[in-house]
Design an enzyme around this catalytic site. Sequence first.
Site, PDB file in Angstrom:
ATOM      1  N   TYR A 210       0.829  -1.184   0.055  1.00 59.88           N
ATOM      2  CA  TYR A 210      -0.118   0.067   0.014  1.00 59.88           C
ATOM      3  C   TYR A 210       0.966   1.384  -0.115  1.00 59.88           C
ATOM      4  O   TYR A 210       2.112   1.330   0.373  1.00 59.88           O
ATOM      5  CB  TYR A 210      -1.016   0.192   1.207  1.00 59.88           C
ATOM      6  CG  TYR A 210      -0.081   0.304   2.664  1.00 59.88           C
ATOM      7  CD1 TYR A 210      -0.089   1.560   3.185  1.00 59.88           C
ATOM      8  CD2 TYR A 210       0.453  -0.904   3.286  1.00 59.88           C
ATOM      9  CE1 TYR A 210       0.610   1.705   4.073  1.00 59.88           C
ATOM     10  CE2 TYR A 210       1.266  -0.575   4.094  1.00 59.88           C
ATOM     11  CZ  TYR A 210       1.412   0.849   4.788  1.00 59.88           C
ATOM     12  OH  TYR A 210       2.075   0.875   5.948  1.00 59.88           O
ATOM     13  N   PHE A 302       3.828   9.780   4.313  1.00 58.66           N
ATOM     14  CA  PHE A 302       4.340   9.032   2.968  1.00 58.66           C
ATOM     15  C   PHE A 302       4.734   7.590   3.365  1.00 58.66           C
ATOM     16  O   PHE A 302       5.787   7.688   4.284  1.00 58.66           O
ATOM     17  CB  PHE A 302       5.463   9.645   2.171  1.00 58.66           C
ATOM     18  CG  PHE A 302       5.944   8.903   1.028  1.00 58.66           C
ATOM     19  CD1 PHE A 302       5.630   9.302  -0.437  1.00 58.66           C
ATOM     20  CD2 PHE A 302       6.706   7.909   1.372  1.00 58.66           C
ATOM     21  CE1 PHE A 302       6.296   8.452  -1.440  1.00 58.66           C
ATOM     22  CE2 PHE A 302       7.477   7.011   0.350  1.00 58.66           C
ATOM     23  CZ  PHE A 302       6.866   7.464  -0.929  1.00 58.66           C
ATOM     24  N   GLU A 303       4.272   6.765   2.927  1.00 58.56           N
ATOM     25  CA  GLU A 303       4.609   5.256   3.203  1.00 58.56           C
ATOM     26  C   GLU A 303       4.246   4.316   2.107  1.00 58.56           C
ATOM     27  O   GLU A 303       3.057   4.194   1.934  1.00 58.56           O
ATOM     28  CB  GLU A 303       4.230   4.921   4.424  1.00 58.56           C
ATOM     29  CG  GLU A 303       4.418   3.598   5.227  1.00 58.56           C
ATOM     30  CD  GLU A 303       4.059   3.565   6.700  1.00 58.56           C
ATOM     31  OE1 GLU A 303       4.646   3.649   7.756  1.00 58.56           O
ATOM     32  OE2 GLU A 303       2.737   3.295   6.712  1.00 58.56           O
ATOM     33  N   ILE A 304       5.330   3.675   1.651  1.00 59.40           N
ATOM     34  CA  ILE A 304       4.999   2.512   0.732  1.00 59.40           C
ATOM     35  C   ILE A 304       5.560   1.381   1.453  1.00 59.40           C
ATOM     36  O   ILE A 304       6.649   1.237   1.760  1.00 59.40           O
ATOM     37  CB  ILE A 304       5.659   2.615  -0.543  1.00 59.40           C
ATOM     38  CG1 ILE A 304       5.236   4.165  -1.390  1.00 59.40           C
ATOM     39  CG2 ILE A 304       5.332   1.712  -1.594  1.00 59.40           C
ATOM     40  CD1 ILE A 304       5.824   4.411  -2.547  1.00 59.40           C
TER      41      ILE A 304
END
Length: 424
Positions: A210, A302-304
């Site tokens: 995600y 912000f994080e993947i």
Amino acid sequence: MLSITRRSSCYWLQIVFIIHILGAIWYVVYRPTLVLPWQHRHQRGHIGDDGDGLFAALDDSRSWTTGPPHNPNQLTVQLPPASNRTPRVNAGFVVLVRNTELGEMLESMYEERFNRKFDYPWLFLNEEPFTEEFKRRTTAATNAKTHFGFVDESMWSYPTWINQTLAAEQREKMRGLPYGASESYRHMCRFQSGFFWRHPLFLELGWEYYWRVEPHVRYYCELDYDPFLYMKQNNKKYGFTISFVENGGTIPTLWEAIRRFVTATEIYGQNQFALKTKDTLYRFITDENGEQYNQCHFWTNFEIARTDLWQSDTYQKLFEFLDRSGGFFYERWGDAPVHSIFAALFLHKDEFHYFHDIGYKHSVYEHCPESDTLADKCFCNPANTLDYKDPMSCLTRYMDALAENSVDKDTTVGQLLRLPGVAA
Ligand code: GDP
Ligand code: MN
């Protein structure tokens, strides 16, 4: 005899011509998506590998190098070829957002410079029902599918063990700190720590990765490859752009709670934090002896990341432990330090990825890539970047932690953090 030779040379010309045509067709159709074996190897982007320079020379325009000036181990990453014809990963964007933030949400959707080419779906979550306008406008802003989920009381309310009078008193005492007096902010941080990854709609979508987005952020750069695929192909589990120092006043007992959890799992021989310290990013968050948290964390706005990082047994147990200790309400524990501390202690350092090429702004702080090859694709001024200049930035510490390998080789994270004198 003469005519036979002439005719055969004519055949040869035709064959050469056809080969050229086929070659041109092959180039146009396959070349942009072709990943050569040596490119794959280099995409791992590790620090201090002598081979890096050699491989980087293959395609300078698609590689970047960064690192603090004092550190000889600069980080070089070779990006995949520009293509949106690579296979899609089972992934999408997830956003917790309020109806009132519609305008800021639309500004934050990374459609023009990225997702128009990739069509990853969006999942919007809210503890109030989304308005028809919110749904219509966000859906109109993308070609991809949009989903809207309701966050109910099971994920956004006080657990039974919380003393709400005490929580209100504590909020008053913390009025001077960022969001110190806010009740909703605490529910938000608790939700982002312990619940978004098991929200029923999130589970139904079944995403392997995600990308967390927030309203009022900005994405500056043209992104021409698939970052989810990059993460998957390179065995990355946690990706970030900005790392920063937390205001310690909001999390006075978080580190001790983490150590109590680690100690409990050590005592019961569960080996939940079994990696050798030198293989983790523990130096990003703490000192040599693991005694204090230095407040460094990745900005989770912000994080993947890989979904199963949080769905792991260890993280679920850790969240439960932290939640029971009450710090989300009696203090003001943020999801950023919680995520970051866990990832730094649990993952191998190779499983992190710094998205240096993704220029990004949240509130007044931004990351704007400095190298010419990247800057040309970005609408920001590298002079404004936090990276190695701002004393609040933890990027230098990240790079140093990545390169650190001199620590005691046999100590595991669990052994390092075990509290002295605590018995079963
Ligand atoms: P900051 O980034 O720490 O300053 O906090 P933000 O105010 O940006 O909040 C973080 C994220 O949670 C953003 O995506 C907000 O839209 C969202 N958020 C914060 N509070 C609430 C809330 O009460 N309800 C909803 N639905 N979203 C919230
Ligand atoms: Mn924010």
